[in-house]
Design a protein around this motif. Sequence first.
Motif, PDB file in Angstrom:
ATOM      1  N   HIS A   8       0.809  -1.211   0.000  1.00 57.49           N
ATOM      2  CA  HIS A   8       0.000   0.000   0.000  1.00 57.49           C
ATOM      3  C   HIS A   8       0.843   1.261   0.000  1.00 57.49           C
ATOM      4  O   HIS A   8       0.401   2.326   0.456  1.00 57.49           O
ATOM      5  CB  HIS A   8      -0.987  -0.032   1.168  1.00 57.49           C
ATOM      6  N   CYS A  59      -7.535   1.599  -5.066  1.00 54.84           N
ATOM      7  CA  CYS A  59      -7.216   0.424  -4.249  1.00 54.84           C
ATOM      8  C   CYS A  59      -8.320   0.253  -3.199  1.00 54.84           C
ATOM      9  O   CYS A  59      -8.970   1.216  -2.794  1.00 54.84           O
ATOM     10  CB  CYS A  59      -5.861   0.612  -3.572  1.00 54.84           C
ATOM     11  N   THR A  97      -2.054  -2.538  -6.668  1.00 50.20           N
ATOM     12  CA  THR A  97      -2.999  -2.348  -7.772  1.00 50.20           C
ATOM     13  C   THR A  97      -2.278  -2.147  -9.099  1.00 50.20           C
ATOM     14  O   THR A  97      -2.864  -2.335 -10.165  1.00 50.20           O
ATOM     15  CB  THR A  97      -3.916  -1.136  -7.523  1.00 50.20           C
TER      16      THR A  97
END
Length: 400
Positions: free
Chosen positions: A254, A264, A274
């Motif tokens: 992330h 995302c 992603t």
Amino acid sequence: MSILGTPRPVTAGVGNSNDQTRRHNLSTILTTLHHGGPQTRADLTRRLGLNRSTIAALVAELAELGLAHETASTDHGSVGRPSPTVNPADRVAAIAVNPDTDAIIIGLVGLGGVVHKRIRYETAGVPTVRETVNIVKAVVEGMRSELDASFRIAGVGIAVPGLVRADTGTVTLAPHLGWRDEPLAELVTDALGYPASVVNDAMAGIIAESIYGAGRGVDDLLYVNGGVSGIGGGVLVGGVPLRGAHGYAAELGHISIAGSGLPCHCGRFGCLETEVTLSRLLAAMGREQLDADEFDQLLLTSTDPAVDAEITRQLDVLSLALADFVSVFNPERILLGGFLGALFAAHPERIVDGVRAASFSQLADELTIERAQLRSRLLMVGAAEIAFEQLLADPAGTTF
């Protein structure tokens, strides 16, 4: 002491000759055998800095506890009487569990990281927590006669793709599974009757690789794994796993790579997981799923321009992300697992050159990048290590 509780190195360390630290020395010897395999008493004496009589007494105690046994040395070329070989007990094992979006994997792992059994139970859809617990219970009950006859179970280790509070065994959020605030350790303990511990799957991966795989002997290590559930990471700093305040550290999937990229599930845009995804690679290949060997082969032999373009795009994005991680953690080595390992194996020079070109100053000059070694054993061994944690920390004070 705890790998995931009180920070401590994952390796055994050295012994202490003070009589008040007998339990520490028992822990040191058992951990050494568990991580390093059978060793002679003479080897243990040299390695741990204890005298021969102390080693003999400690080994005898481990044998009485059913945690080790001795065999005659095979070194017949040594001078004097051969030193007996000390072995970790074959019967001591842990149950390892790894739930994912399409299957639940259950394993039986012995001391020394030996995977005795690995069962992949495919699910019709993403399993709920209750379904996961029921499936694990059914599989373990199916092995019950074998477990009772042949093994002593130290506990259950569960590797989950999501945020895990290791101190409580609660899965705070596993977005790809749809789990939130689930007391998984408590549920599994109640269902199986064995103490259960839960860990983030990438943390389990770095622990396993640092002990038995490509990260062995490396104190500053970065592990990045790509799977069906996204990208996870683990970091070893000075030999100690990086946890963070609540056990959520190293959510590397992330990190925002492209601010205007795809949305995302975490609510941000352009997260690494992603932009670098197995699903986008498979879509480019016109496939819904591939086993690991097929995937490796297609990466190496593809002549489709669209596939090659997607591979190149993901390699370049991954290289930029890794360069950022190098700036933050300054690792000695990066290990890539899952489909990221396959990407690296197919195009190692592009990732190595890309990371060096994008890294700040000379931070990547002595960095090595490798593919994780344990493959299908990875999460079984890593989850089992968490289950063995209490036993390794205090062999004399652990009952099971």
